[in-house]
Design a protein around this motif. Structure first.
Motif, PDB file in Angstrom:
ATOM      1  N   GLY A 196       4.080  -8.487  10.603  1.00 48.80           N
ATOM      2  CA  GLY A 196       4.305  -7.774   9.346  1.00 48.80           C
ATOM      3  C   GLY A 196       5.270  -6.636   9.554  1.00 48.80           C
ATOM      4  O   GLY A 196       5.769  -6.422  10.669  1.00 48.80           O
ATOM      5  N   PHE A 197       5.562  -5.904   8.503  1.00 50.29           N
ATOM      6  CA  PHE A 197       6.456  -4.749   8.614  1.00 50.29           C
ATOM      7  C   PHE A 197       6.012  -3.670   7.649  1.00 50.29           C
ATOM      8  O   PHE A 197       5.315  -3.942   6.669  1.00 50.29           O
ATOM      9  CB  PHE A 197       7.907  -5.170   8.343  1.00 50.29           C
ATOM     10  CG  PHE A 197       8.101  -5.786   6.990  1.00 50.29           C
ATOM     11  CD1 PHE A 197       8.343  -4.984   5.874  1.00 50.29           C
ATOM     12  CD2 PHE A 197       8.039  -7.176   6.819  1.00 50.29           C
ATOM     13  CE1 PHE A 197       8.514  -5.551   4.632  1.00 50.29           C
ATOM     14  CE2 PHE A 197       8.194  -7.722   5.570  1.00 50.29           C
ATOM     15  CZ  PHE A 197       8.434  -6.923   4.463  1.00 50.29           C
ATOM     16  N   CYS A 198       6.413  -2.450   7.955  1.00 50.67           N
ATOM     17  CA  CYS A 198       6.074  -1.329   7.086  1.00 50.67           C
ATOM     18  C   CYS A 198       7.287  -0.437   6.953  1.00 50.67           C
ATOM     19  O   CYS A 198       7.949  -0.115   7.942  1.00 50.67           O
ATOM     20  CB  CYS A 198       4.960  -0.469   7.706  1.00 50.67           C
ATOM     21  SG  CYS A 198       3.595  -1.372   8.361  1.00 50.67           S
ATOM     22  N   TRP A 199       7.594  -0.013   5.754  1.00 53.26           N
ATOM     23  CA  TRP A 199       8.641   0.986   5.544  1.00 53.26           C
ATOM     24  C   TRP A 199       8.026   2.358   5.794  1.00 53.26           C
ATOM     25  O   TRP A 199       6.953   2.664   5.301  1.00 53.26           O
ATOM     26  CB  TRP A 199       9.160   0.935   4.114  1.00 53.26           C
ATOM     27  CG  TRP A 199       9.989  -0.273   3.771  1.00 53.26           C
ATOM     28  CD1 TRP A 199       9.592  -1.365   3.087  1.00 53.26           C
ATOM     29  CD2 TRP A 199      11.353  -0.468   4.098  1.00 53.26           C
ATOM     30  NE1 TRP A 199      10.621  -2.261   2.955  1.00 53.26           N
ATOM     31  CE2 TRP A 199      11.728  -1.727   3.578  1.00 53.26           C
ATOM     32  CE3 TRP A 199      12.323   0.281   4.804  1.00 53.26           C
ATOM     33  CZ2 TRP A 199      13.020  -2.251   3.720  1.00 53.26           C
ATOM     34  CZ3 TRP A 199      13.602  -0.234   4.927  1.00 53.26           C
ATOM     35  CH2 TRP A 199      13.949  -1.492   4.398  1.00 53.26           C
ATOM     36  N   THR A 200       8.736   3.184   6.556  1.00 47.31           N
ATOM     37  CA  THR A 200       8.230   4.538   6.764  1.00 47.31           C
ATOM     38  C   THR A 200       9.130   5.553   6.084  1.00 47.31           C
ATOM     39  O   THR A 200       8.827   6.737   6.052  1.00 47.31           O
ATOM     40  CB  THR A 200       8.141   4.883   8.257  1.00 47.31           C
ATOM     41  OG1 THR A 200       9.453   4.779   8.818  1.00 47.31           O
ATOM     42  CG2 THR A 200       7.198   3.954   8.984  1.00 47.31           C
ATOM     43  N   ASN A 201      10.253   5.101   5.543  1.00 43.90           N
ATOM     44  CA  ASN A 201      11.204   5.986   4.884  1.00 43.90           C
ATOM     45  C   ASN A 201      12.051   5.121   3.974  1.00 43.90           C
ATOM     46  O   ASN A 201      11.843   3.914   3.881  1.00 43.90           O
ATOM     47  CB  ASN A 201      12.053   6.679   5.951  1.00 43.90           C
ATOM     48  CG  ASN A 201      12.608   7.998   5.446  1.00 43.90           C
ATOM     49  OD1 ASN A 201      12.708   8.194   4.240  1.00 43.90           O
ATOM     50  ND2 ASN A 201      12.970   8.875   6.355  1.00 43.90           N
ATOM     51  N   TRP A 202      13.062   5.707   3.328  1.00 41.13           N
ATOM     52  CA  TRP A 202      13.875   4.860   2.442  1.00 41.13           C
ATOM     53  C   TRP A 202      14.657   3.837   3.225  1.00 41.13           C
ATOM     54  O   TRP A 202      14.962   2.772   2.754  1.00 41.13           O
ATOM     55  CB  TRP A 202      14.777   5.690   1.535  1.00 41.13           C
ATOM     56  CG  TRP A 202      16.052   6.212   2.199  1.00 41.13           C
ATOM     57  CD1 TRP A 202      16.209   7.393   2.844  1.00 41.13           C
ATOM     58  CD2 TRP A 202      17.297   5.539   2.273  1.00 41.13           C
ATOM     59  NE1 TRP A 202      17.457   7.521   3.327  1.00 41.13           N
ATOM     60  CE2 TRP A 202      18.176   6.391   2.984  1.00 41.13           C
ATOM     61  CE3 TRP A 202      17.779   4.299   1.817  1.00 41.13           C
ATOM     62  CZ2 TRP A 202      19.495   6.050   3.258  1.00 41.13           C
ATOM     63  CZ3 TRP A 202      19.109   3.967   2.088  1.00 41.13           C
ATOM     64  CH2 TRP A 202      19.959   4.824   2.802  1.00 41.13           C
ATOM     65  N   GLU A 262       0.814  -1.224   0.000  1.00 39.42           N
ATOM     66  CA  GLU A 262       0.000   0.000   0.000  1.00 39.42           C
ATOM     67  C   GLU A 262       0.843   1.267   0.000  1.00 39.42           C
ATOM     68  O   GLU A 262       0.411   2.303  -0.494  1.00 39.42           O
ATOM     69  CB  GLU A 262      -0.922   0.029   1.227  1.00 39.42           C
ATOM     70  CG  GLU A 262      -2.037  -0.975   1.147  1.00 39.42           C
ATOM     71  CD  GLU A 262      -2.894  -0.938   2.404  1.00 39.42           C
ATOM     72  OE1 GLU A 262      -3.801  -0.100   2.459  1.00 39.42           O
ATOM     73  OE2 GLU A 262      -2.638  -1.734   3.312  1.00 39.42           O
ATOM     74  N   ALA A 263       2.056   1.172   0.580  1.00 42.00           N
ATOM     75  CA  ALA A 263       2.883   2.369   0.695  1.00 42.00           C
ATOM     76  C   ALA A 263       3.343   2.834  -0.677  1.00 42.00           C
ATOM     77  O   ALA A 263       3.198   4.008  -1.024  1.00 42.00           O
ATOM     78  CB  ALA A 263       4.069   2.096   1.604  1.00 42.00           C
ATOM     79  N   SER A 287      11.424  -0.388   0.175  1.00 40.03           N
ATOM     80  CA  SER A 287      11.391   0.842   0.974  1.00 40.03           C
ATOM     81  C   SER A 287      11.036   1.976   0.019  1.00 40.03           C
ATOM     82  O   SER A 287      11.038   1.806  -1.198  1.00 40.03           O
ATOM     83  CB  SER A 287      12.737   1.089   1.639  1.00 40.03           C
ATOM     84  OG  SER A 287      13.684   1.536   0.683  1.00 40.03           O
ATOM     85  N   ILE A 288      10.796   3.149   0.600  1.00 38.96           N
ATOM     86  CA  ILE A 288      10.359   4.265  -0.238  1.00 38.96           C
ATOM     87  C   ILE A 288      11.461   4.606  -1.237  1.00 38.96           C
ATOM     88  O   ILE A 288      12.633   4.707  -0.878  1.00 38.96           O
ATOM     89  CB  ILE A 288      10.034   5.495   0.638  1.00 38.96           C
ATOM     90  CG1 ILE A 288       9.149   5.040   1.774  1.00 38.96           C
ATOM     91  CG2 ILE A 288       9.510   6.670  -0.201  1.00 38.96           C
ATOM     92  CD1 ILE A 288       7.842   5.488   2.010  1.00 38.96           C
TER      93      ILE A 288
END
Lengths: 481, 645
Positions: free
Chosen positions: B120-126, B29-30, B72-73
């Motif tokens: 789970g995990f989520c990228w919040t930045n690069w 989704e990110a 990642s972003i």
């Protein structure tokens, strides 16, 4: 038969002054009785009615002769008035061969004599103005025409018989409301007083008029007044001029009482549904709830290109706001229609009236407190018929009161006559009796008359004063922002 | 039936290899990327993003079934989770289309708590990543060059499931046994902040306590710039709720979360949520229809913040999938796509994925069909003014209500104008504030000042003139009364919002009045300055200075080649003796209409005759060239001769 007006004021111990008054008023058509012995047929209306027949014929004959005689000098412009020592006669031919004549007795002073001799009477034949009474006469005809159409129309519909009936019916009452002693320059202008208003409130009124005309599609024309002053007219100027005259000098004064009545007075309008509004009909049904109520409205005639148009006149008022709705006379107005109008217009007009009042007060506060200016003026614009006077008090049904001496009013009238003679812009300054200065200015289509009361002022000072006045007072006659 | 489908799938979906026994599909989704992982990555991973820049393909060793995979972003680092205990990081050079990534991998398994399993995990930045385990949340910085990670922050808490809103970088954790206490965390460049937790009111409290709030019934999205947690509250027989509803909880950056809106669905069954153009879209599977809600639309007959659907339920516009194959023939028929399929997955804010068919669509709102579905024009305007691509639809609605000319349409017209001008005024004010701030110098508060954005909802006077009013006044069969009423209504509305009226609107009024010989009305408008504050009226003409409003009107009429109208007007105000004949003759000559020139010429000759007893023009009037022109056209003998005495 001589009728004396009540003395207006007494000068000196026994001296009595009499104001101008109506001696007689008659309408005739020379073509109706051309042969000898049939002269009476010419006379369509004669006031006072109790005059002996032969005298009527004599007077009509005299007028006819004068008009014929003066025609020889100028065929297109026959005599308009005849000055005599005791009275003045005014002639007016509104339609071909129909003549209206008004005879006004000159103002006079009655001086008592010693030793029981009858008092000497001194006529002041120069005190009254042709322009003023000529205008009054033309107004009589316009008013008749507003409610009856032309003379010719009555002739077509029912011949002389119908015409004389109509004349009798109309003028019998109308002449009683003529107050010749208080006629002045304003009658010459026959102007319309416009209510000063800011643009936004004006646009709101526009919006109201348009909405009503849209939802009540029977309504052909609408006029809107506030405080007896005009704000909007859907009628053409000339028709509005005479309708305005009728509304402000006849209809509104007759209905002013309920406005002054208390909230609980039976004269107060009823509560419609849950919504309180102050709307009511000034013409037509007095009370909609009354099962006996009649839905008849006065009919008026307005110009339409080459002919005229007959209309119902509905005047509806809420507080100080009055709306006139005009509907083709060929439509029959029903209770349903009146109820619909009442429920639609009543609440909106009530709201609008309080809006206008509020806005007016705000504007007045901005423009400074009501200080009595040390000058009085009359303003008139020929283009839009706008008039404004600080000389006249509020008009009532009976008299229009002025706050200045009649001598000064006479000077105003004289200046006006001078203006009428030439086409150019000009300015006239008159030093009157006592400490008064009277200034008349004519520029373009506008006329302004100012009365100043300044002790020991000279011509230059007066001129400066009037200039200053024009700059501050007259750049925005209609607009109060 | 006209088209009533007000929702549609976008024309250019993201296409990917459909899910199968050998191909697993993941959605991030990110980055809005679809990952098609064939045979655990050994035969290739194809990543498709919203545009080609975000699309990559690579291979990686098959080390077991992939449970989750995300870039990642900026596609800098790839994170792959294969077991519940470990996540592998890979860095890659994305210049090449296909990459062997195994060489750059390192595996990270140093979790804070032993025996915790990664949800789970989520990228919040690069290079910043958040792990959510069943025992807490851990925030790390990843250093791919050093093949190491650094713990930034962690928090122990029992977690049932989580949701991530990439737009705002907020993670929502479901805690407690019943799962209805939600704990949000916000992330911003290296910091993790705990927001205040809140409880979702369950329709029934189960006994004994068990997990009662499913992650399927919770979604996070921003609506009108504010973050909301949406809870799909199913109907329950025991509780007093006959139909399902969506409950919105407003989640501010600071402060407590509050229950803010209730959307009434008036039905039961399976639902899914999307947010499109700040509208909450609720899909109902069994009826195959969708509803839309606008939380800014006030409902007069409902309790505060309870909303009914804006429009009646309609299905998404039918969609056809072109038959694809190795060779695509243009004439090949498209097959209808099954909408509301049970294989659909719905993601926030506006994404619908059909894994079995290999499509990712963005959901869109179509405004034209809403016009006929919403009868209340005021409400319709409120609705349209908040939509993104609203301008042409709003203008068409304006034309439509003027077209009808039905009884009682003026109040509607007024309402619509007021609503438009409200928005217009707000924009003008913002613009003015900005200009003032810029003029006063950038020294103070310069950071706060941003140039206001002009959205499509700003409908100015020139828009109205060009698209609505100009055509409306020209149309046949409309009463002039109605035309004038509408124009005045628009001018009233502008004045009410203290917006300066543009001169071309006045010109439209003047033109209409003159065409119908309504000079007295025109005078009255001038008298009350309704039409006169229009300096451009003067500027639009070559003359340097004009004295009165009458002159202005004449100029306007002449510039519009309405020469006779101008003459009639000036005669109606009694000014025809003093006007410059030259001006009128010039205008008449310019039209090229010979009869018009003749008429105007004759008019002035007659005037001269009346004023001076001679039809000739005075030298001062400078009409010599017009006399010559007249002679050329009509001959010497056509000239009026002085009357012989």
């Amino acid at each position: 038969c001589e009728v004396y007006a009540a003395p207006r004021m007494a000068t000196g111990m026994q001296e009595k002054q009499y104001t101008p008054s109506l001696l007689s008023f008659f309408i005739y058509n020379p073509s109706f009785g051309p042969r000898e012995g049939e002269e009476e047929k010419k006379i369509l209306f004669y006031h006072p009615c109790d005059v002996e027949k032969n005298e009527k014929i004599r007077n009509v004959g005299l007028c006819e002769a004068i008009v014929q005689f003066t025609r020889t000098f100028c065929p297109t412009k026959p005599a308009k008035s005849l000055h005599t020592q005791k009275n003045r006669q005014f002639f007016f031919e509104p339609e071909d061969n129909f003549w209206i004549v008004m005879v006004v007795r000159n103002p006079m002073i009655e001086k008592p004599n010693k030793d029981g001799k009858p008092p000497t009477i001194e006529y002041q034949e120069e005190e009254i103005l042709d322009t003023v009474y000529g205008a009054v006469l033309r107004q009589c005809y316009s008013m008749y025409k507003l409610f009856n159409g032309t003379f010719g129309r009555a002739m077509e519909a029912g011949g002389v018989e119908l015409l004389t009936q109509k004349l009798e019916k109309f003028f019998y009452r109308y002449l009683q409301t003529l107050h010749l002693q208080s006629c002045d320059l304003l009658d010459v202008f026959g102007g319309i007083s416009f209510f000063p208003l800011d643009k936004m409130t004006y646009l709101k009124i526009q919006s109201f008029v348009n909405r009503v005309e849209e939802s009540l599609s029977l309504v052909k024309y609408t006029a809107f007044l506030y405080n007896d002053q005009l704000i909007w007219s859907g009628l053409e100027q000339d028709d509005m001029r005479i309708l305005y005259k009728y509304l402000t000098t006849s209809l509104f004064p007759r209905h002013s009482e309920p406005e002054l009545a208390g909230r609980d007075s039976p004269l107060r309008p009823e509560v419609a549904g849950n919504l309180l509004h102050y709307g009511r009909f000034l013409t037509g049904p007095a009370n909609l709830k009354d099962p006996e109520a009649k839905f008849r409205f006065p009919k008026i005639f307005v110009n339409k290109e080459d002919s005229y148009e007959e209309l119902h006149l509905i005047v509806y008022k809420a507080m100080s706001a009055a709306a006139c709705f005009m509907i083709s006379a060929s439509v029959e107005l029903t209770r349903e229609f009146c109820e619909q109008l009442d429920s639609l217009v009543g609440p909106q007009l009530t709201l609008l009236a309080s809006d206008i009042c509020e806005q007016f007060n705000i504007n007045r506060r901005i423009s400074g407190p009501d200080k009595e200016p040390q000058f009085k003026f009359i303003y008139f614009n020929h283009m839009n018929l706008a008039e404004k006077s600080t000389i006249h008090m509020r008009k009532t049904a009976s008299v229009s009161l002025t706050s200045v001496h009649p001598d000064l009013m006479k000077i105003l009238g004289d200046i006006n006559c001078d203006f009428a003679r030439v086409d150019e812009d000009e300015e006239i300054i008159v030093k009157a009796m006592t400490d008064y200065w009277v200034v008349g200015k004519k520029s373009d289509q506008r006329e302004l008359y100012v009365i100043l009361n300044q002790k020991n002022a000279n011509l230059i000072e007066v001129n400066e004063e009037v200039k200053r006045l024009c700059a501050t007072q007259f750049n925005n006659i209609f607009f109060l922002d | 039936m006209s088209d009533e489908h007000y929702l549609e799938l976008c024309d250019n979906p993201v296409q990917f290899e459909n899910a199968s026994s050998v191909n697993n599909v993941f959605f991030d989704e990110a980055n809005k990327q679809v990952f098609a992982v064939r045979s655990g990555g050994a035969t290739g991973v194809v990543v498709k993003g919203p545009d080609d820049k975000n699309s990559v393909a690579f291979r990686m060793d098959d080390k077991g079934e992939v449970k989750c995979i995300k870039f990642s972003i900026g596609n800098k680092i790839l994170a792959v989770q294969r077991t519940s205990k470990a996540v592998m990081f890979c860095q890659m050079n994305l210049q090449c289309v296909v990459l062997e990534v195994s060489c750059l991998c390192f595996v990270f398994r140093s979790l804070q708590t032993k025996n915790a399993s990664v949800l789970g995990f989520c990228w919040t930045n690069w290079n910043e990543i958040v792990f959510i385990t069943d025992q807490g949340i851990e925030f790390y910085q990843v250093f791919p060059d050093k093949r190491s990670v650094k713990l930034l922050k962690s928090q122990s808490i029992n977690v049932n499931w989580y949701q991530y809103c990439p737009e705002t970088a907020v993670i929502l954790l479901s805690t407690t046994v019943q799962g209805n206490v939600l704990q949000p965390f916000a992330f911003r460049s290296g910091t993790m902040s705990k927001m205040s937790k809140f409880e979702i009111e369950l329709p029934v409290v189960p006994k004994p306590a068990k997990l009662s709030l499913s992650e399927r019934d919770i979604a996070m999205a921003t609506i009108y710039g504010q973050l909301y947690v949406m809870y799909l509250k199913h109907h329950s027989r025991t509780a007093n709720s006959p139909s399902a509803e969506v409950v919105l909880y407003h989640l501010p950056r600071e402060g407590a979360c509050k229950k803010s809106h209730v959307l009434k669905l008036n039905t039961t069954g399976k639902f899914a949520l999307n947010i499109v153009d700040n509208l909450v879209v609720v899909h109902h599977q069994s009826s195959q229809t969708s509803l839309i809600f606008d939380i800014r639309l006030r409902e007069p007959d409902c309790a505060v913040n309870t909303h009914q659907p804006v429009l009646p339920a309609r299905s998404i516009h039918p969609y056809r999938i072109p038959l694809s194959g190795p060779t695509v023939v243009p004439s090949q028929p498209a097959v209808p796509c099954q909408l509301y399929s049970s294989s659909w997955s719905v993601f926030q804010p506006d994404i619908i994925i059909s894994a079995s068919e290999g499509y990712l669509w963005y959901l869109q709102v179509k405004l034209p069909p809403t016009v006929n579905l919403l009868q209340d024009k005021g409400k319709l305007m409120d609705f349209l003014l908040r939509r993104r691509d609203c301008k042409m639809v709003i203008l068409s609605v304006c034309s439509q209500i003027l077209e009808g000319g039905e009884k009682g349409s003026l109040p509607v017209v007024a309402t619509v104008f007021d609503k438009l001008n409200q928005v217009y005024k707000e924009y003008l004010e913002a613009e003015q504030t900005y200009t003032l701030a810029m003029e006063s110098g950038p020294s103070r508060g310069s950071a706060a000042q941003k140039r206001p954005v002009r959205t499509q909802a700003v409908i100015d006077q020139s828009d109205m003139y060009t698209h609505v009013l100009s055509a409306f006044t020209e149309r046949k069969g409309v009463s002039h009364k109605f035309i004038i009423a509408v124009l005045m209504e628009y001018i009233r509305s502008l004045n009410q919002f203290q917006i300066t009226v543009q001169h071309y609107l006045y010109e439209l009024v003047i033109k209409t009045l003159v065409q119908h010989n309504l000079f007295y009305m025109l005078h009255q408008f001038l008298q009350y300055h309704v039409l006169s504050d229009s300096k451009p009226l003067v500027r639009a003409t070559p003359q340097p200075r004009l004295s009165t409003a009458n002159d202005e009107i004449v100029e306007v009429l002449l510039s519009k080649q309405q020469v006779l109208g101008a003459l009639r007007f000036i005669r109606s105000v009694g000014g025809h003796d003093n006007v410059s004949a030259r001006k009128f003759l010039d205008a008449a000559q310019q039209t090229g209409d010979q009869m018009l020139f003749y008429t105007v010429f004759r008019f002035f000759q007659q005037r001269n005759q009346r004023l001076r007893g001679n039809p000739a023009f005075n030298p001062g009037e400078h009409c010599e060239e017009h006399v010559v022109h007249f002679k050329q056209l009509f001959g010497e003998q056509a000239l009026m001769k002085p009357a012989t005495v």
